[in-house]
Design an enzyme around this catalytic site. Structure first.
Site, PDB file in Angstrom:
ATOM      1  N   ASN A 180       0.871  -1.175   0.000  1.00  0.00           N
ATOM      2  CA  ASN A 180       0.000   0.000   0.000  1.00  0.00           C
ATOM      3  C   ASN A 180       0.907   1.223   0.000  1.00  0.00           C
ATOM      4  OD1 ASN A 180      -1.772   2.060   0.537  1.00  0.00           O
ATOM      5  ND2 ASN A 180      -2.351   1.347   2.586  1.00  0.00           N
ATOM      6  N   LYS A 201       0.155   4.281  -0.328  1.00  0.00           N
ATOM      7  CA  LYS A 201      -0.475   5.476   0.263  1.00  0.00           C
ATOM      8  C   LYS A 201      -0.208   6.698  -0.625  1.00  0.00           C
ATOM      9  CE  LYS A 201      -0.222   3.207   4.688  1.00  0.00           C
ATOM     10  NZ  LYS A 201      -0.138   3.291   6.130  1.00  0.00           N
ATOM     11  N   HIS A 224      -9.454   1.123   4.488  1.00  0.00           N
ATOM     12  CA  HIS A 224      -8.216   1.269   5.266  1.00  0.00           C
ATOM     13  C   HIS A 224      -8.485   2.194   6.461  1.00  0.00           C
ATOM     14  CE1 HIS A 224      -4.163   2.460   6.393  1.00  0.00           C
ATOM     15  NE2 HIS A 224      -3.772   1.336   5.826  1.00  0.00           N
ATOM     16  N   GLU A 248      -6.929   4.571   7.630  1.00  0.00           N
ATOM     17  CA  GLU A 248      -6.727   6.007   7.353  1.00  0.00           C
ATOM     18  C   GLU A 248      -7.936   6.597   6.639  1.00  0.00           C
ATOM     19  OE1 GLU A 248      -2.936   5.462   5.445  1.00  0.00           O
ATOM     20  OE2 GLU A 248      -2.116   4.858   7.386  1.00  0.00           O
ATOM     21  N   GLU A 283      -5.453  -5.083  10.432  1.00  0.00           N
ATOM     22  CA  GLU A 283      -4.451  -4.052  10.674  1.00  0.00           C
ATOM     23  C   GLU A 283      -4.752  -3.314  11.972  1.00  0.00           C
ATOM     24  OE1 GLU A 283      -2.337  -2.886   6.798  1.00  0.00           O
ATOM     25  OE2 GLU A 283      -4.021  -1.537   7.089  1.00  0.00           O
ATOM     26  N   GLY A 335       2.452   2.165  10.715  1.00  0.00           N
ATOM     27  CA  GLY A 335       3.399   3.266  10.570  1.00  0.00           C
ATOM     28  C   GLY A 335       4.108   3.643  11.865  1.00  0.00           C
ATOM     29  N   SER A 361       3.390  -2.298  10.243  1.00  0.00           N
ATOM     30  CA  SER A 361       4.844  -2.368  10.448  1.00  0.00           C
ATOM     31  C   SER A 361       5.450  -3.718  10.065  1.00  0.00           C
ATOM     32  CB  SER A 361       5.213  -1.963  11.881  1.00  0.00           C
ATOM     33  OG  SER A 361       4.810  -0.626  12.131  1.00  0.00           O
TER      34      SER A 361
HETATM   35  P1  PGA Z   1       2.793   0.190   7.668  1.00  0.00           P
HETATM   36  O1  PGA Z   1       1.353   0.417   7.034  1.00  0.00           O
HETATM   37  O2  PGA Z   1       3.351  -1.071   7.072  1.00  0.00           O
HETATM   38  O3  PGA Z   1       3.571   1.410   7.260  1.00  0.00           O
HETATM   39  O4  PGA Z   1       2.615   0.083   9.138  1.00  0.00           O
HETATM   40  C1  PGA Z   1       0.488  -0.673   6.821  1.00  0.00           C
HETATM   41  C2  PGA Z   1      -0.789  -0.190   6.190  1.00  0.00           C
HETATM   42  O5  PGA Z   1      -1.275   0.882   6.558  1.00  0.00           O
HETATM   43  O6  PGA Z   1      -1.363  -0.873   5.335  1.00  0.00           O
END
Ligand code: PGA
Length: 247
Positions: free
Chosen positions: A9, A11, A94, A96, A166, A172, A212
């Site tokens: 992803n 983003k 997601h 976010e 997630e 992140g 992560s």
């Molecule tokens: P990350 O994000 O690997 O940077 O923690 C995962 C995601 O949001 O899909």
């Protein structure tokens, strides 16, 4: 036997030129066909990335789509626009998007149904915040998110849905869920799918872990019985993504 699926992803990162550079560097390093590999760039990079992955086993996904066919929805992208380009997957709900763009369990359900109608494979994201984990409601919450996302999805279509667990506190932050925490929730997701449909459907659905994931922890996570790969954010923007795929 479920095939593992690792999706990147990206983003809100990369210009079209940078996106092509990244995908070209990954192409040479990914050395397995035992895993389904998906990259999810921004809408404006889709065309360039689709061209760049031609002839490889890297598939392309979008990060979002709208649940209507077309019309007066300024700024939105329809499923047909994606499929007409050759996009195969779409990330839905997601955290976010839920957090910053007011997506709800209900819009996630509408988008999931619409994606399926257009033969896009939805990667449906579920997961709890740190406060919710501390309140001890992780499993209840994730079960509810999964149930609503799959409302009115028929059994055969449900088998093709990918669900990404997630935990929001792990996204992140560099804070990965332990293998056991991730496995516990991924198993709960599979169990709820089995309850809604049957064990065959629960066994078929692929459940990813995200939050992560990196080249160091992917192998242990992906070897847990109920974790069928990962949804990778930060580490998917680097060549490290190839090592995660080759875990
Ligand atoms: P990350 O994000 O690997 O940077 O923690 C995962 C995601 O949001 O899909």
């Amino acid at each position: 036997m479920r095939k593992k699926i690792v999706a990147g992803n990206w983003k809100m990162n990369k210009t079209p030129k940078q996106a092509v550079e990244l995908v070209n560097s990954l192409k040479d390093k990914i050395n397995t066909s035992a895993v389904d590999v998906v990259v999810c760039p921004t809408f404006v990079c889709l065309q360039a990335v689709l061209e760049a992955v031609k002839g490889t086993n890297i598939a392309v996904g979008a990060q979002n789509m709208y649940f209507e066919e077309n019309g007066a929805y300024t700024g939105e992208i329809s499923p047909e626009m994606l499929t007409s380009m050759g996009v195969k997957y779409v990330i839905i709900g997601h955290s976010e998007r839920r957090q910053y763009f007011a997506e709800t369990n209900e819009t996630v359900n509408k988008k999931t149904l619409k994606a399926i109608e257009h033969k896009l494979i939805p990667i449906v994201c579920v997961g709890e915040s740190l406060a919710e984990r501390e309140q001890g409601i992780t499993i209840d919450l994730v079960r509810l998110q999964t149930k609503i996302a799959l409302k009115d999805v028929n059994k055969e279509d449900a088998k093709n849905v990918v669900i990404a667990y997630e935990p929001i506190w792990a996204i992140g932050t560099g804070k990965t869920a332990t293998n056991e925490q991730a496995e516990e929730v991924c198993k709960a997701i599979r169990d709820v799918v089995s309850e809604i449909y049957d064990v065959e459907t629960g066994d078929a659905v692929r459940v990813q872990y995200g939050g992560s994931v990196n080249a160091g922890n992917a192998n242990a996570l992906f070897n847990m019985g109920n974790i069928d790969g990962g949804l990778v954010g930060g580490a998917s923007l680097k060549e490290e993504f190839a090592s995660i795929v080759n875990y």
